[in-house]
Design an enzyme around this catalytic site. Structure first.
Site, PDB file in Angstrom:
ATOM      1  N   GLU A 174       0.822  -1.206   0.000  1.00 28.61           N
ATOM      2  CA  GLU A 174       0.000   0.000   0.000  1.00 28.61           C
ATOM      3  C   GLU A 174       0.860   1.261   0.000  1.00 28.61           C
ATOM      4  OE1 GLU A 174      -3.004   0.242  -0.738  1.00 28.61           O
ATOM      5  OE2 GLU A 174      -3.515  -1.866  -0.632  1.00 28.61           O
ATOM      6  N   TYR A 232      -7.211   6.409   3.545  1.00 24.81           N
ATOM      7  CA  TYR A 232      -7.275   5.330   2.561  1.00 24.81           C
ATOM      8  C   TYR A 232      -6.451   4.113   2.999  1.00 24.81           C
ATOM      9  CZ  TYR A 232      -5.787   2.241  -1.008  1.00 24.81           C
ATOM     10  OH  TYR A 232      -5.474   1.081  -1.650  1.00 24.81           O
ATOM     11  N   ASP A 246     -10.263   4.903  -2.791  1.00 20.54           N
ATOM     12  CA  ASP A 246      -9.081   5.360  -3.516  1.00 20.54           C
ATOM     13  C   ASP A 246      -9.524   5.971  -4.836  1.00 20.54           C
ATOM     14  OD1 ASP A 246      -9.826   3.158  -5.048  1.00 20.54           O
ATOM     15  OD2 ASP A 246      -7.779   2.881  -5.719  1.00 20.54           O
ATOM     16  N   CYS A 305     -12.759   0.364 -15.731  1.00 22.78           N
ATOM     17  CA  CYS A 305     -13.313   1.714 -15.655  1.00 22.78           C
ATOM     18  C   CYS A 305     -12.157   2.687 -15.430  1.00 22.78           C
ATOM     19  CB  CYS A 305     -14.322   1.793 -14.517  1.00 22.78           C
ATOM     20  SG  CYS A 305     -15.329   3.287 -14.519  1.00 22.78           S
ATOM     21  N   CYS A 357     -16.194  -0.139 -21.433  1.00 25.86           N
ATOM     22  CA  CYS A 357     -17.546  -0.467 -20.973  1.00 25.86           C
ATOM     23  C   CYS A 357     -18.022  -1.843 -21.463  1.00 25.86           C
ATOM     24  CB  CYS A 357     -18.531   0.612 -21.405  1.00 25.86           C
ATOM     25  SG  CYS A 357     -18.101   2.257 -20.778  1.00 25.86           S
ATOM     26  N   CYS A 399     -17.386  -4.286 -18.878  1.00 23.47           N
ATOM     27  CA  CYS A 399     -17.800  -3.916 -17.524  1.00 23.47           C
ATOM     28  C   CYS A 399     -19.034  -4.680 -17.054  1.00 23.47           C
ATOM     29  CB  CYS A 399     -18.081  -2.415 -17.461  1.00 23.47           C
ATOM     30  SG  CYS A 399     -18.593  -1.872 -15.814  1.00 23.47           S
ATOM     31  N   CYS A 458     -24.867   1.468 -15.288  1.00 27.93           N
ATOM     32  CA  CYS A 458     -23.993   2.624 -15.086  1.00 27.93           C
ATOM     33  C   CYS A 458     -24.696   3.940 -15.453  1.00 27.93           C
ATOM     34  CB  CYS A 458     -22.727   2.476 -15.918  1.00 27.93           C
ATOM     35  SG  CYS A 458     -21.628   3.901 -15.788  1.00 27.93           S
TER      36      CYS A 458
END
Length: 323
Positions: free
Chosen positions: A68, A151, A169, A224, A231, A234, A240
């Site tokens: 991270e 975060y 995030d 995305c 798309c 997706c 969406c």
DNA sequence: CAATCGTGGCC
DNA sequence: TGGCCAAGATT
């Protein structure tokens, strides 16, 4: 593809939920605006998640935490090799805590934003001193560590310990902006409305919430994306809001860009590169060669010293920090 | 809240 | 070629 790992350690929880901020009545009534997003995204994740080392069970909380730190503003592809070396050299927080901070800065290599290396070292020291060498599972204790903000605390608690936190995030913010809010990009800075939305969308049970966090983040990273979104791949394209609205272009204030050429940051980068590659004190003259303009050069070096990234020695010598 | 803080790859 | 972007934190 390997199934993305489940949150590893059980960790005897017992962590009493922090007194919940008598929260504002988030979002409408049902915590579920519109059709369910969780199942399609999580199912998609099961099939498409990348097999990243920090997602494997053997990574442990320390591995998750190291990843991270490294992933803050640095792409996965560049993190991978450094992550492997780092974990091999410092498999536990206490191993890193024993080292000079300058060694962390050197091992950080060219990941960028080297203060993160210093903070990761500081976090390892704090974990060793305050938490018996184990990465804490409590969100507030994580947040108290250097280099860990909202975060990262949520990410470690969720990915390493399977807890239920909104993990907001840049990827998740973009996914929610599009899928739910119906705009192309989220605001420049995270807003209260975004936090409220992320909170409202959090699945009720812990394991599913943790899975949703990883899945929604991965969707933003792989499908995305900021520029050429896909798309057609997706799992929630049909629901969406942005796509259904005809994918209107971003209006709001311009998304602020990042300049680099000619800035102090560039000079700092060059100075630190010299010190990183040298294994010992470096004379001023060697540093002077990285930048022609003396005022900016001096300011950059002073900044590095002030940040603790560089240690001045007697005789006009400089080195990475030993303490 | 806005500025600062590295680095490299991609379109 | 150059602006844009990448799992943010800190002041």
């Amino acid at each position: 593809m390997t199934a993305p790992t489940k949150p590893s350690q059980p960790e005897p929880a017992g962590t009493p939920a922090v007194p919940s901020p008598a929260a504002a009545p988030a979002v409408p009534s049902p915590a579920s605006p519109g059709p369910d997003l969780h199942s399609p995204v999580i199912d998609w994740f099961d099939e498409n998640a990348r097999d990243l080392p920090w997602r494997r069970p053997e990574a442990g909380a320390w591995g998750v935490m190291v990843s991270e730190f490294m992933l803050q503003q640095t792409p996965v592809s560049r993190v991978l090799p450094v992550y492997e070396q780092w974990l091999a050299r410092w498999p536990r927080p206490a191993d890193l805590a024993r080292e000079a901070p300058g060694e962390a800065v050197r091992a950080w290599g060219r990941l960028g934003y080297p203060r993160r290396a210093l903070r990761l070292h500081g976090a390892a020291v704090a974990i060793t001193e305050r938490h018996g060498g184990d990465v804490p599972s409590d969100h507030a204790q994580l947040l108290a560590l250097p280099g860990i903000g909202e975060y990262t605390a949520a990410a470690v608690a969720s990915f390493a310990y399977g807890q239920r936190h909104p993990v907001l995030d840049t990827n998740v913010r973009r996914v929610l902006a599009r899928a739910v809010t119906g705009v192309q990009y989220p605001p420049n800075a995270t807003t209260a409305a975004e936090r409220r939305l992320a909170r409202a969308l959090l699945p009720d049970d812990e394991p599913t919430a943790a899975r949703w966090a990883a899945a929604s983040m991965e969707l933003g990273a792989l499908v995305c994306t900021a520029k050429s979104e896909s798309c057609h791949r997706c799992p929630i394209a049909a629901q969406c809001a942005w796509r259904l609205a005809g994918k209107p272009a971003h209006d709001g204030p311009p998304r602020r860009g990042q300049t680099y050429a000619g800035t102090d940051r560039q000079v700092r980068g060059r100075l630190l590169a010299v010190l990183r590659e040298a294994h010992g004190p470096v004379p001023q003259a060697a540093l002077d060669r990285v930048w022609h303009e003396p005022v900016q050069r001096a300011r950059a070096l002073d900044g590095l010293v002030a940040d603790g990234l560089v240690e001045p020695m007697a005789g006009g010598l400089y080195r990475l920090p030993l303490t």
